[in-house]
Design an enzyme around this catalytic site. Structure first.
Site, PDB file in Angstrom:
ATOM      1  N   SER A   1       0.781  -1.254   0.068  1.00 27.13           N
ATOM      2  CA  SER A   1      -0.004   0.024  -0.022  1.00 27.13           C
ATOM      3  C   SER A   1       0.755   1.300   0.056  1.00 27.13           C
ATOM      4  O   SER A   1       0.498   2.357  -0.617  1.00 27.13           O
ATOM      5  CB  SER A   1      -1.035  -0.019   1.342  1.00 27.13           C
ATOM      6  OG  SER A   1      -0.450   0.304   2.424  1.00 27.13           O
TER       7      SER A   1
ATOM      8  N   ARG B   1      22.688 -13.512   4.000  1.00 34.80           N
ATOM      9  CA  ARG B   1      21.852 -12.356   3.684  1.00 34.80           C
ATOM     10  C   ARG B   1      22.973 -11.190   2.572  1.00 34.80           C
ATOM     11  O   ARG B   1      22.218 -10.642   2.036  1.00 34.80           O
ATOM     12  CB  ARG B   1      21.934 -11.466   4.925  1.00 34.80           C
ATOM     13  CG  ARG B   1      21.353 -10.152   4.865  1.00 34.80           C
ATOM     14  CD  ARG B   1      21.062  -9.502   6.249  1.00 34.80           C
ATOM     15  NE  ARG B   1      22.248  -8.912   6.702  1.00 34.80           N
ATOM     16  CZ  ARG B   1      22.431  -8.186   7.924  1.00 34.80           C
ATOM     17  NH1 ARG B   1      21.218  -8.247   8.624  1.00 34.80           N
ATOM     18  NH2 ARG B   1      23.514  -7.545   8.026  1.00 34.80           N
TER      19      ARG B   1
ATOM     20  N   ARG C   1      13.151  -7.591   5.449  1.00 34.37           N
ATOM     21  CA  ARG C   1      14.459  -8.125   5.596  1.00 34.37           C
ATOM     22  C   ARG C   1      15.251  -7.060   6.371  1.00 34.37           C
ATOM     23  O   ARG C   1      15.207  -5.739   5.997  1.00 34.37           O
ATOM     24  CB  ARG C   1      14.882  -8.644   4.185  1.00 34.37           C
ATOM     25  CG  ARG C   1      14.250  -9.999   3.784  1.00 34.37           C
ATOM     26  CD  ARG C   1      14.801 -10.314   2.357  1.00 34.37           C
ATOM     27  NE  ARG C   1      16.265 -10.514   2.681  1.00 34.37           N
ATOM     28  CZ  ARG C   1      16.574 -11.645   3.015  1.00 34.37           C
ATOM     29  NH1 ARG C   1      15.809 -12.727   3.159  1.00 34.37           N
ATOM     30  NH2 ARG C   1      18.113 -12.030   2.957  1.00 34.37           N
TER      31      ARG C   1
ATOM     32  N   ASN D   1      13.306   4.138   4.850  1.00 36.23           N
ATOM     33  CA  ASN D   1      12.350   3.028   5.503  1.00 36.23           C
ATOM     34  C   ASN D   1      11.227   3.724   6.001  1.00 36.23           C
ATOM     35  O   ASN D   1      11.311   4.887   6.545  1.00 36.23           O
ATOM     36  CB  ASN D   1      12.978   2.322   6.442  1.00 36.23           C
ATOM     37  CG  ASN D   1      12.016   1.107   6.691  1.00 36.23           C
ATOM     38  OD1 ASN D   1      11.527   0.414   6.143  1.00 36.23           O
ATOM     39  ND2 ASN D   1      12.100   0.902   8.007  1.00 36.23           N
TER      40      ASN D   1
ATOM     41  N   HIS E   1       8.312   3.019   9.220  1.00 29.57           N
ATOM     42  CA  HIS E   1       7.970   2.276  10.297  1.00 29.57           C
ATOM     43  C   HIS E   1       6.632   2.760  10.614  1.00 29.57           C
ATOM     44  O   HIS E   1       6.509   3.903  11.266  1.00 29.57           O
ATOM     45  CB  HIS E   1       9.188   2.304  11.286  1.00 29.57           C
ATOM     46  CG  HIS E   1       8.965   1.384  12.418  1.00 29.57           C
ATOM     47  ND1 HIS E   1       9.195  -0.083  11.933  1.00 29.57           N
ATOM     48  CD2 HIS E   1       8.777   1.687  13.836  1.00 29.57           C
ATOM     49  CE1 HIS E   1       8.687  -0.547  13.451  1.00 29.57           C
ATOM     50  NE2 HIS E   1       8.743   0.203  14.259  1.00 29.57           N
TER      51      HIS E   1
ATOM     52  N   ASP F   1      20.494   2.555   8.382  1.00 29.80           N
ATOM     53  CA  ASP F   1      21.677   2.275   8.578  1.00 29.80           C
ATOM     54  C   ASP F   1      21.889   0.829   9.082  1.00 29.80           C
ATOM     55  O   ASP F   1      20.635  -0.183   8.894  1.00 29.80           O
ATOM     56  CB  ASP F   1      22.145   3.077   9.685  1.00 29.80           C
ATOM     57  CG  ASP F   1      21.608   3.029  11.124  1.00 29.80           C
ATOM     58  OD1 ASP F   1      20.838   2.032  11.262  1.00 29.80           O
ATOM     59  OD2 ASP F   1      21.710   3.950  12.173  1.00 29.80           O
TER      60      ASP F   1
ATOM     61  N   ASP G   1      15.439  -0.185  12.287  1.00 24.22           N
ATOM     62  CA  ASP G   1      14.628   0.812  12.489  1.00 24.22           C
ATOM     63  C   ASP G   1      15.413   1.991  13.390  1.00 24.22           C
ATOM     64  O   ASP G   1      14.978   2.552  14.271  1.00 24.22           O
ATOM     65  CB  ASP G   1      13.389   0.268  13.162  1.00 24.22           C
ATOM     66  CG  ASP G   1      12.671  -0.653  12.677  1.00 24.22           C
ATOM     67  OD1 ASP G   1      12.668  -0.673  11.463  1.00 24.22           O
ATOM     68  OD2 ASP G   1      11.879  -1.354  13.044  1.00 24.22           O
TER      69      ASP G   1
ATOM     70  N   GLU H   1       1.059   7.034   6.874  1.00 24.63           N
ATOM     71  CA  GLU H   1       2.204   6.684   6.442  1.00 24.63           C
ATOM     72  C   GLU H   1       2.098   7.158   4.720  1.00 24.63           C
ATOM     73  O   GLU H   1       3.081   7.542   4.152  1.00 24.63           O
ATOM     74  CB  GLU H   1       2.265   5.361   6.431  1.00 24.63           C
ATOM     75  CG  GLU H   1       2.483   4.484   7.659  1.00 24.63           C
ATOM     76  CD  GLU H   1       2.843   3.154   7.704  1.00 24.63           C
ATOM     77  OE1 GLU H   1       3.397   2.493   6.614  1.00 24.63           O
ATOM     78  OE2 GLU H   1       2.225   2.216   8.871  1.00 24.63           O
TER      79      GLU H   1
END
Ligand code: GRF
Length: 203
Positions: free
Chosen positions: A16, A68, A94, A110, A112, A144, A148, A177
């Site tokens: 979304s 990873r 991830r 990002n 959150h 970084d 979060d 958001e």
């Protein structure tokens, strides 16, 4: 006409926020182009949204990579092939490691669903309700090497109502958001800021 600034959007699910970014570009509120959407899951609903918006969508399946770094290198390859300027994690489930961070230094955002540094990690809205906070919200931050954690670009607040449960609080935070992410991307693309320690300072 969207500018030449090219976004790479990383998703794992619903998408979304990806949709909100695409809509903001379509409405002329965000001057950018989505160069590619990368999903860590082939069944992510966000892939359908990307394709419906006419955006190139690529699956890099997390389960195909044992470590990873190898996964991150594969994602970097996709992003570099599309000459992406800014990477936006939008429900990408991830942790991001050195190969991706080094390829896009201070160029990964990002979103959150809490007012960081409160309630990092999974189920942030449930954590907020259980803690009993009266105000929560969302945070757009640079990524970084800690979960979060990076420099905060923008936060929007949401009041917790007496009758809230996880679903109602989720929904009201999600509305914010969808406003916050395109605005934060526009701010970062404008380049009109500097970073002093942990502080994002607009010019
Ligand atoms: C959002 O709540 C975002 O803050 C968190 O994951 C969720 C993703 O939702 N990181 P969507 O896939 O963008 O709908």
């Amino acid at each position: 006409m969207p500018s030449g600034r090219r976004l790479g959007i990383l998703i794992s699910g619903r998408g979304s926020n990806l949709q909100a970014i695409a809509d903001a570009i379509g409405a002329g509120r965000l001057d950018a182009t989505i160069a590619v959407v990368v999903s860590s899951r082939g069944e992510a609903a966000g892939l359908d949204r990307a394709r419906a918006a006419g955006v190139d969508a690529v699956v890099v399946p997390a389960r195909d990579y044992r470590d990873r770094d190898a996964y991150d290198r594969a994602v970097v390859e996709v992003l570099r092939a599309r000459t992406v300027d800014l990477v936006c994690l939008a429900g990408f489930m991830r942790l991001v490691g050195a190969p991706l961070l080094d390829a896009y230094p201070h160029r990964i955002l990002n979103i959150h669903p809490s007012l960081l540094p409160a309630f990092p990690g999974l189920d942030a809205q449930r954590q907020a309700l259980e803690y009993g906070v009266q105000v929560s919200g969302c945070t757009v931050h640079f990524v970084d090497d800690q979960l979060d954690h990076g420099v905060i670009v923008l936060q929007r607040t949401v009041k917790v109502a007496a009758g809230d449960d996880e679903a109602t609080l989720n929904a009201r935070i999600l509305e914010q958001e969808h406003l916050a992410y395109p605005e934060a991307i526009a701010r970062v693309l404008s380049g009109n800021y500097r970073i002093a320690g942990r502080r994002y300072i607009p010019r």
